[in-house]
Design a protein around this motif. Sequence first.
Motif, PDB file in Angstrom:
ATOM      1  N   LEU A 173       0.850  -1.131   0.086  1.00 32.37           N
ATOM      2  CA  LEU A 173      -0.128  -0.213  -0.024  1.00 32.37           C
ATOM      3  C   LEU A 173       0.808   1.319  -0.028  1.00 32.37           C
ATOM      4  O   LEU A 173       0.594   2.157  -0.611  1.00 32.37           O
ATOM      5  N   THR A 174       1.804   1.255   0.836  1.00 34.59           N
ATOM      6  CA  THR A 174       2.724   2.319   0.843  1.00 34.59           C
ATOM      7  C   THR A 174       3.417   2.777  -0.534  1.00 34.59           C
ATOM      8  O   THR A 174       3.421   3.926  -0.857  1.00 34.59           O
ATOM      9  N   VAL A 175       3.819   1.889  -1.234  1.00 31.78           N
ATOM     10  CA  VAL A 175       4.241   2.081  -2.634  1.00 31.78           C
ATOM     11  C   VAL A 175       3.223   2.554  -3.532  1.00 31.78           C
ATOM     12  O   VAL A 175       3.448   3.561  -4.216  1.00 31.78           O
ATOM     13  N   THR A 176       1.875   1.867  -3.451  1.00 32.34           N
ATOM     14  CA  THR A 176       1.167   2.156  -4.472  1.00 32.34           C
ATOM     15  C   THR A 176       0.453   3.685  -3.977  1.00 32.34           C
ATOM     16  O   THR A 176       0.245   4.338  -5.098  1.00 32.34           O
ATOM     17  N   TRP A 177       0.265   3.923  -2.842  1.00 32.33           N
ATOM     18  CA  TRP A 177      -0.155   5.152  -2.405  1.00 32.33           C
ATOM     19  C   TRP A 177       0.900   6.326  -2.773  1.00 32.33           C
ATOM     20  O   TRP A 177       0.383   7.553  -3.258  1.00 32.33           O
ATOM     21  N   ALA A 178       2.168   6.185  -2.651  1.00 30.59           N
ATOM     22  CA  ALA A 178       3.270   7.119  -2.876  1.00 30.59           C
ATOM     23  C   ALA A 178       3.009   7.469  -4.564  1.00 30.59           C
ATOM     24  O   ALA A 178       3.281   8.563  -4.726  1.00 30.59           O
ATOM     25  N   LYS A 179       2.773   6.572  -5.226  1.00 28.86           N
ATOM     26  CA  LYS A 179       2.532   6.910  -6.582  1.00 28.86           C
ATOM     27  C   LYS A 179       1.369   7.557  -7.142  1.00 28.86           C
ATOM     28  O   LYS A 179       1.264   8.407  -7.893  1.00 28.86           O
ATOM     29  N   GLU A 180       0.242   7.143  -6.276  1.00 31.14           N
ATOM     30  CA  GLU A 180      -1.188   7.725  -6.621  1.00 31.14           C
ATOM     31  C   GLU A 180      -1.054   9.304  -5.884  1.00 31.14           C
ATOM     32  O   GLU A 180      -1.931  10.137  -6.838  1.00 31.14           O
ATOM     33  N   LEU A 181      -0.592   9.415  -4.959  1.00 29.40           N
ATOM     34  CA  LEU A 181      -0.705  10.510  -3.925  1.00 29.40           C
ATOM     35  C   LEU A 181       0.322  11.605  -4.264  1.00 29.40           C
ATOM     36  O   LEU A 181      -0.021  13.027  -4.179  1.00 29.40           O
ATOM     37  N   ALA A 182       1.361  11.378  -5.211  1.00 25.78           N
ATOM     38  CA  ALA A 182       2.500  12.364  -5.160  1.00 25.78           C
ATOM     39  C   ALA A 182       1.732  13.690  -5.983  1.00 25.78           C
ATOM     40  O   ALA A 182       2.074  14.858  -5.921  1.00 25.78           O
ATOM     41  N   ARG A 183       1.127  13.447  -6.822  1.00 21.79           N
ATOM     42  CA  ARG A 183       0.377  14.660  -7.788  1.00 21.79           C
ATOM     43  C   ARG A 183      -0.125  15.665  -6.916  1.00 21.79           C
ATOM     44  O   ARG A 183      -0.424  16.782  -7.284  1.00 21.79           O
ATOM     45  N   TYR A 184      -0.687  15.189  -5.606  1.00 18.76           N
ATOM     46  CA  TYR A 184      -1.224  15.962  -4.795  1.00 18.76           C
ATOM     47  C   TYR A 184      -0.407  16.695  -3.803  1.00 18.76           C
ATOM     48  O   TYR A 184      -0.911  17.393  -2.718  1.00 18.76           O
ATOM     49  N   GLY A 185       0.977  16.272  -3.840  1.00 17.34           N
ATOM     50  CA  GLY A 185       2.155  16.633  -2.894  1.00 17.34           C
ATOM     51  C   GLY A 185       1.996  15.785  -1.664  1.00 17.34           C
ATOM     52  O   GLY A 185       2.383  16.375  -0.764  1.00 17.34           O
ATOM     53  N   ILE A 186       1.494  14.620  -1.614  1.00 12.62           N
ATOM     54  CA  ILE A 186       1.447  13.878  -0.405  1.00 12.62           C
ATOM     55  C   ILE A 186       2.488  12.814  -0.581  1.00 12.62           C
ATOM     56  O   ILE A 186       2.317  12.155  -1.535  1.00 12.62           O
ATOM     57  N   ARG A 187       3.292  12.917   0.484  1.00 15.71           N
ATOM     58  CA  ARG A 187       4.159  11.564   0.482  1.00 15.71           C
ATOM     59  C   ARG A 187       3.749  10.343   1.401  1.00 15.71           C
ATOM     60  O   ARG A 187       2.970  10.677   2.350  1.00 15.71           O
ATOM     61  N   VAL A 188       4.077   9.233   0.841  1.00 10.18           N
ATOM     62  CA  VAL A 188       3.881   8.300   1.802  1.00 10.18           C
ATOM     63  C   VAL A 188       5.054   7.257   1.813  1.00 10.18           C
ATOM     64  O   VAL A 188       5.841   7.005   1.248  1.00 10.18           O
ATOM     65  N   GLY A 189       5.252   6.824   3.380  1.00 10.94           N
ATOM     66  CA  GLY A 189       6.628   5.990   3.784  1.00 10.94           C
ATOM     67  C   GLY A 189       5.955   4.977   4.593  1.00 10.94           C
ATOM     68  O   GLY A 189       5.008   5.021   5.032  1.00 10.94           O
ATOM     69  N   ALA A 190       6.812   4.098   5.001  1.00 12.59           N
ATOM     70  CA  ALA A 190       6.714   3.219   5.785  1.00 12.59           C
ATOM     71  C   ALA A 190       7.915   2.970   6.726  1.00 12.59           C
ATOM     72  O   ALA A 190       8.819   3.078   6.278  1.00 12.59           O
ATOM     73  N   VAL A 191       7.480   2.313   7.962  1.00 12.17           N
ATOM     74  CA  VAL A 191       8.845   2.142   8.922  1.00 12.17           C
ATOM     75  C   VAL A 191       8.538   0.392   9.147  1.00 12.17           C
ATOM     76  O   VAL A 191       7.237   0.143   9.606  1.00 12.17           O
TER      77      VAL A 191
END
Length: 253
Positions: A173-191
């Motif tokens: 999900l982290t990788v998927t959302w990072a690709k989808e949400l980048a256009r809105y300026g939203i970063r997604v990462g995981a620990v």
Amino acid sequence: MHINDEVIAITGGAQGLGLAMAKMLGERGARIALIDLDAEQLEQAVNVLADSHIQAQAFVANVAEESSVIEVFTEIRAKLGPVAGLVNNAGITRDGLLVKAKDGEVVSTMSLKQWQQVIDVNLTGVFLCGREAASQMIEAGTQGVIVNISSISRAGNMGQSNYAAAKAGVAALTVTWAKELARYGIRVGAVAPGFIETEMTASMRPEILEKITKGVPLGRLGLPENIADSVRYIFENNYFSGRVLECDGGLRV
């Protein structure tokens, strides 16, 4: 992302890793929305944070239930404003072997209930909270951050079919959302934490805990603050997105 004065929601925030994250982010000026099922523990956590002059409010919700998640994010927005950050930390374990047999006879199996409970909280909960947080960020025009808590068990761990599958899903999900949400300026990462000193590890039998500790190259369990610092890093590093940051003392499952 500049954390100061931003609203950051943390699920499973009443104790352990979640409370450590709240303290570290709160010390940098974030306004913390603590989400948890246990109202009493939430209030205790808010008081602990208040002693450190950290702004935090308690929000009771079940992350596995869609209506509860929608309601709590609506409540957070009404009381604090739209979230600029989310840490998907809430998680449970219901360990057991897929099939346990003795002398060719099946003794027990992992039940569907064991499987579903973990998937509901650890994976569906991440999906629901991530969806609501991202929606608020987009509507507010906020360049936000979502941090998902995965685990080194995502690579597979004996006795944890449910947990490993959920944490692998969280990483995906982290990788998927990072690709989808980048256009809105939203970063997604995981620990992906390794073995950390929490209430769960403290309840283990001493001999089991000793064996686990010896298996860690650094020779010790991690501290909740180590994971909190990893979360802080993702929030503050504006070029980190779509990756899983491992914090496990060199341990690989």
